[in-house]
Motif scaffolding. Sequence first.
Motif, PDB file in Angstrom:
ATOM      1  N   ARG A 177      -2.894   7.071 -12.200  1.00 31.23           N
ATOM      2  CA  ARG A 177      -2.216   5.774 -12.240  1.00 31.23           C
ATOM      3  C   ARG A 177      -2.769   4.888 -13.346  1.00 31.23           C
TER       4      ARG A 177
ATOM      5  N   LYS B   6       0.825  -1.215   0.000  1.00 31.94           N
ATOM      6  CA  LYS B   6       0.000   0.000   0.000  1.00 31.94           C
ATOM      7  C   LYS B   6       0.857   1.263   0.000  1.00 31.94           C
ATOM      8  N   ILE B   7       1.945   1.258   0.738  1.00 28.35           N
ATOM      9  CA  ILE B   7       2.795   2.447   0.823  1.00 28.35           C
ATOM     10  C   ILE B   7       3.394   2.793  -0.549  1.00 28.35           C
ATOM     11  N   ILE B   8       3.727   1.756  -1.339  1.00 27.69           N
ATOM     12  CA  ILE B   8       4.248   2.004  -2.691  1.00 27.69           C
ATOM     13  C   ILE B   8       3.136   2.540  -3.579  1.00 27.69           C
ATOM     14  N   TRP B   9       1.937   1.947  -3.486  1.00 29.47           N
ATOM     15  CA  TRP B   9       0.805   2.396  -4.298  1.00 29.47           C
ATOM     16  C   TRP B   9       0.467   3.863  -3.998  1.00 29.47           C
ATOM     17  N   GLU B  10       0.498   4.224  -2.736  1.00 24.54           N
ATOM     18  CA  GLU B  10       0.214   5.612  -2.352  1.00 24.54           C
ATOM     19  C   GLU B  10       1.287   6.558  -2.883  1.00 24.54           C
ATOM     20  N   ALA B  11       2.546   6.167  -2.781  1.00 25.23           N
ATOM     21  CA  ALA B  11       3.635   6.994  -3.305  1.00 25.23           C
ATOM     22  C   ALA B  11       3.494   7.150  -4.819  1.00 25.23           C
ATOM     23  N   TYR B  12       3.153   6.069  -5.493  1.00 23.75           N
ATOM     24  CA  TYR B  12       2.946   6.109  -6.945  1.00 23.75           C
ATOM     25  C   TYR B  12       1.827   7.086  -7.303  1.00 23.75           C
TER      26      TYR B  12
ATOM     27  N   ARG C 247       0.987   9.722  -5.649  1.00 28.03           N
ATOM     28  CA  ARG C 247       1.468  11.100  -5.470  1.00 28.03           C
ATOM     29  C   ARG C 247       2.362  11.524  -6.630  1.00 28.03           C
ATOM     30  N   VAL C 248       3.126  10.585  -7.166  1.00 33.91           N
ATOM     31  CA  VAL C 248       4.045  10.885  -8.265  1.00 33.91           C
ATOM     32  C   VAL C 248       3.291  10.943  -9.593  1.00 33.91           C
TER      33      VAL C 248
END
Length: 79
Positions: A30, A17-23, A25-26
């Motif tokens: 998505r 989840k932390i990677i998905w959230e960072a993605y 934001r970037v």
Amino acid sequence: MPEASDHTYATRFRIPKIIWEAYGRVVPNRNADLLDHVRTVIAEHGTDQDRADLEAGERELTERRSRKGGRPRRSPTKE
């Protein structure tokens, strides 16, 4: 499970989840970014059949997006 009449496929994959959230934001969109990636991989590494399927899918997306009024409304749900 999607019905046979469904043409756009919703799939799931596992990602922390932390990677998905960072993605998110970037890359604010998505879905579009992932679709672009899939297109690129098929175009660069796919067979002639894969590229033909990609073209057919692109035509389908264009047709779906060009429909006036968009997707039909669902039947009202009971509250």
